[in-house]
Design a protein around this motif. Structure first.
Motif: not given
Length: 384
Positions: A252-281
């Motif tokens: 719950a805490l990470v989701q708003p941060w991730a959304g802001r980082a995406r909007d500011r261009g700090r995280v690309t969609d491809r990198a964010g989706m990949t990194a999220g799944l790797v972290l979960a794995a």
């Protein structure tokens, strides 16, 4: 995003809380209800599945309806139907009616959940989709986290009737809030779409990659909530309950941060989706391979952070890649992916564990998440 825009989104976030809280607050106590009624474990399974089953079947239908008649009427109708199904259980006063009540709630959630997602996208500028969906996901995460705790408290104090009465009042309050705050957006004109055109759109990488990411993230979350307490069985229910709460809180805490980082261009969609799944794995694997206490803490943080990173970015990517006039149908179809992940994650772990061991089941799921991450990492000329 202006203050007025944020205010218009809040009832939509609350609608996400309703569906998450409604699902988990009831599910957490079904075992006790069925035991008192001398039911079987099969009955527990059926009652757990009926809510999600209704959502899987009906979300694409109501998503398409939202595109046709407007998302706001479908949102309001779904919330009122959820209120009615909950109130009907209270009026019936019969514990045996819980199955019908959950079926009604699931069908209602299938209406207002994709409608809320579509409205979040339409009411937010494209440059703010990440932040908007981050807030939406955080509220849903809060519902998942608080559902078992508050649901159990309400059942203890006033029985299942008290829980269903609160759910009815909550859905009615959110519907009233939405009437006052959410604007009526007219349906956008749509070009006629053939079945072949629909199939092409739903099999395009711009849809499949984020939807697979949502399914994988939800699978990790569901498996974590279901099996981390089993891994830590010897640590006691207080510790394992705290582990599950930690997982939900981090997400719950990470989701708003991730959304802001995406909007500011700090995280690309491809990198964010990949990194999220790797972290979960990595988190799922840690639960299987590391000593229980250390492994569970690492697993809770990693799975929570991974799902919290991947989910809002995947939704924002879907919104960016979908014509506005077809947001309802696309969000409904994507939500089906989430529901399949919700059921599939625990099923994969349970099936492999039955054949081998729980550790092997968790490692198997981690491997599937890495495969999904690799697919999300495939470059596409139009990706961010």
């Amino acid at each position: 995003m202006t203050e007025g825009s944020r205010i218009r989104l809040l009832p939509l976030y609350a609608a996400g809380f309703v569906t998450a809280f409604g699902a988990h607050s009831i599910a957490a106590g079904l075992g006790g209800l069925v035991a008192r009624e001398h039911g079987s474990l099969l009955a527990v399974g059926v009652l757990l599945a009926v809510y999600d089953g209704a959502e899987v079947l009906l979300k694409p239908v109501f998503g398409a309806l939202a595109d046709r008649v407007g998302a706001r009427p479908v949102l309001l109708g779904g919330l009122l139907a959820f209120c009615g199904a909950s109130a009907a259980f209270v009026a019936a006063g019969d514990p045996a009616a819980v199955g019908a009540a959950r079926l009604g709630q699931g069908a209602a959630a299938a209406a207002f959940s994709p409608a809320a997602s579509a409205l979040v996208a339409r009411l937010s500028p494209g440059s703010r989709h990440g932040r908007a969906f981050g807030g939406y996901g955080a509220w849903k995460g809060l519902g998942y986290a608080l559902g078992p705790v508050l649901g159990g408290a309400l059942i203890t104090v006033g029985g299942y009737s008290a829980l269903f009465a609160v759910l009815a009042a909550l859905a009615l309050a959110v519907a009233g809030w939405a009437v006052l705050v959410v604007p009526a957006l007219a349906p956008l004109p749509r070009s006629r779409e053939t079945v072949l055109g629909l199939l092409r759109r739903l099999t395009d990488g711009g849809f499949l990659r984020p939807t697979a990411t949502l399914a994988g993230a939800t699978a990790a979350l569901a498996a974590g909530v279901g099996f981390l307490p089993v891994v830590g069985l010897g640590l006691g229910p207080l510790v394992t309950g705290a582990i599950v709460s930690l997982l939900a809180a981090v997400g719950a805490l990470v989701q708003p941060w991730a959304g802001r980082a995406r909007d500011r261009g700090r995280v690309t969609d491809r990198a964010g989706m990949t990194a999220g799944l790797v972290l979960a794995a990595a988190g799922i694997a840690a639960a299987a391979l590391l000593p229980a206490a250390v492994g569970l803490v690492i697993a809770a943080v990693a799975v929570g952070a991974g799902t919290g990173l991947a989910t809002p970015i995947a939704f924002a990517h879907l919104a960016a890649a979908t014509p506005a006039e077809r947001l309802g149908r696309t969000m409904g179809a994507a939500e089906v992916g989430r529901e399949l992940g919700d059921a599939g994650g625990p099923l994969v772990v349970g099936s492999l564990a039955a054949a081998t061991s729980l550790g092997a089941g968790l490692v198997g799921l981690a491997g599937l998440l890495l495969v999904t991450a690799a697919a999300a990492n495939v470059r596409r000329r139009t990706s961010r």
